[in-house]
Design an enzyme around this catalytic site. Structure first.
Site, PDB file in Angstrom:
ATOM      1  N   LYS A  45       0.865  -1.177   0.000  1.00 32.60           N
ATOM      2  CA  LYS A  45       0.000   0.000   0.000  1.00 32.60           C
ATOM      3  C   LYS A  45       0.899   1.223   0.000  1.00 32.60           C
ATOM      4  CE  LYS A  45      -3.365   2.884   0.493  1.00 32.60           C
ATOM      5  NZ  LYS A  45      -4.329   3.099  -0.624  1.00 32.60           N
ATOM      6  N   CYS A 130      -2.322   9.525  -6.778  1.00 34.34           N
ATOM      7  CA  CYS A 130      -3.500   9.275  -5.949  1.00 34.34           C
ATOM      8  C   CYS A 130      -4.502  10.409  -6.162  1.00 34.34           C
ATOM      9  CB  CYS A 130      -3.150   9.186  -4.465  1.00 34.34           C
ATOM     10  SG  CYS A 130      -4.632   8.976  -3.437  1.00 34.34           S
TER      11      CYS A 130
HETATM   12  O1  LIG Z   1      -3.283   6.029  -5.601  1.00 28.56           O
HETATM   13  C1  LIG Z   1      -4.406   5.678  -5.182  1.00 28.56           C
HETATM   14  N1  LIG Z   1      -5.363   5.322  -6.066  1.00 28.56           N
HETATM   15  C2  LIG Z   1      -6.612   5.012  -5.686  1.00 28.56           C
HETATM   16  O2  LIG Z   1      -7.471   4.747  -6.553  1.00 28.56           O
HETATM   17  N2  LIG Z   1      -6.933   4.984  -4.345  1.00 28.56           N
HETATM   18  C3  LIG Z   1      -5.909   5.054  -3.381  1.00 28.56           C
HETATM   19  C4  LIG Z   1      -6.369   5.757  -2.121  1.00 28.56           C
HETATM   20  O3  LIG Z   1      -7.357   6.505  -2.148  1.00 28.56           O
HETATM   21  O4  LIG Z   1      -5.649   5.567  -1.112  1.00 28.56           O
HETATM   22  N3  LIG Z   1      -4.701   5.644  -3.851  1.00 28.56           N
END
Ligand SMILES: O=C1NC(=O)NC(C(=O)O)N1
Length: 312
Positions: A45, A130
């Site tokens: 993540k 993001c």
């Molecule tokens: O880079 C991102 N892409 C997404 O679609 N969602 C996540 C997020 O919102 O954390 N982050």
């Protein structure tokens, strides 16, 4: 049959892995992706310097017509040190991608300095795309800022690093971002992140389906495949061959994986479909991919990669 890839000297025995953000926030989730016999790697993540709860819920929704997902997670994560501990202590022969998403240039530089000085010996994915932090832009839509960040990063960073890009929708934008990226010794480029700021409405209640940002969120899944393939293809055509491609977006079948490879992908990531189906998706996708190669008489993905035909 050869279903392998190589980026920056790292060998991947399989080309599939998770997309950052999906089944990768905790060590158990990361372990579950690594444990699959059909993944070649795992990506964390995207980490921010400190632990982050992310946006209010509901913040994730699977479209009832099966066409995809919408999310406004807001970068919930356990914080940089958690992932640094995981990636430096994890015993695995599969390469690990350490994703980082600072909320400012300085946050990104600080995290990358720590990685540079650490024992981490995998690859880094700098998430410049993001769409879900209220008030924050998708950095890679700003050419100047992107060039500025990468110039500073490569003034000190020597480990393999790639960038996660948002989708572009204009040929001139493909030209612009590729011209910038070609200035840097990037190990890879990952296209695409979700299509930012879509809107999905619940037909029973005439209400948006996610709470943050009045319902605006990143869209993923089958609905984004045409845009994902276009970005992989356009960037592959424009980027230096030394910059490898990771294809993300719209993968629900072996055929989708195959099309990403046709467009130039070295690795292929699964996001929405992994969230929906779980880690068994990797076995299904690889077997479907292998069946397609067999049917077409190919013995290696090297015979497929980048071989998309156009109509002369
Ligand atoms: O880079 C991102 N892409 C997404 O679609 N969602 C996540 C997020 O919102 O954390 N982050």
């Amino acid at each position: 049959m050869n279903l392998t890839a190589n980026i920056a000297g790292f060998n991947f025995d399989h080309i599939l892995l998770n997309a950052a953000g999906v089944v990768c926030q905790t060590s158990d989730e990361l372990d579950s992706v690594l444990a699959s016999d059909y993944t070649g790697a795992v990506v964390t993540k995207s980490a921010t310097p400190s632990l982050r709860p992310g946006n209010v819920s509901p913040r994730y929704h699977e479209l009832t017509n099966g066409l995809g997902t919408i999310n406004s997670m807001g970068l919930p994560n356990e914080g940089f040190d958690y992932y640094m501990d995981y990636v430096t202590q994890k015993q695995t022969d599969k390469p690990i991608f350490f994703s980082v998403a600072g909320l400012s240039k300085q946050e990104n530089l600080d995290m990358l300095h720590k990685i540079e000085e650490s024992e981490f010996n995998g690859l880094v994915e700098l998430n410049l795309s993001c769409p879900n932090v209220p008030g924050k832009p998708q950095t890679a839509y700003d050419s100047e800022t992107t060039e500025e960040i990468l110039t500073e990063v490569f003034s000190f960073f020597t480990k393999p690093l790639g960038v996660k890009l948002p989708p572009y929708f204009d040929i001139v934008h493909f030209d612009n971002i590729a011209n910038i990226l070609n200035k840097f010794p990037l190990a890879f480029v990952n296209a695409i992140n979700s299509i930012g700021n879509g809107l999905v409405i619940d037909e029973e209640t005439d209400t948006v389906v996610i709470k943050p940002k009045g319902g605006f969120g990143g869209v993923g899944g089958p609905i984004v495949k045409a845009t994902a393939l276009a970005n992989v293809r356009a960037l592959r055509q424009r980027l230096n061959p030394s910059i490898k491609m990771v294809g993300t977006g719209g993968v629900t079948s072996g055929r989708d994986v195959y099309e990403h490879v046709l467009c130039g992908a070295d690795l292929v990531e699964v996001g929405s479909q992994l969230a929906i189906e779980g880690t068994s998706v990797f076995e299904r996708l690889e077997k479907e991919l292998a069946a397609i190669l067999t049917e077409k008489g190919y013995n290696s993905l090297d015979e497929v990669r980048g071989q998309l035909k156009i109509i002369e």
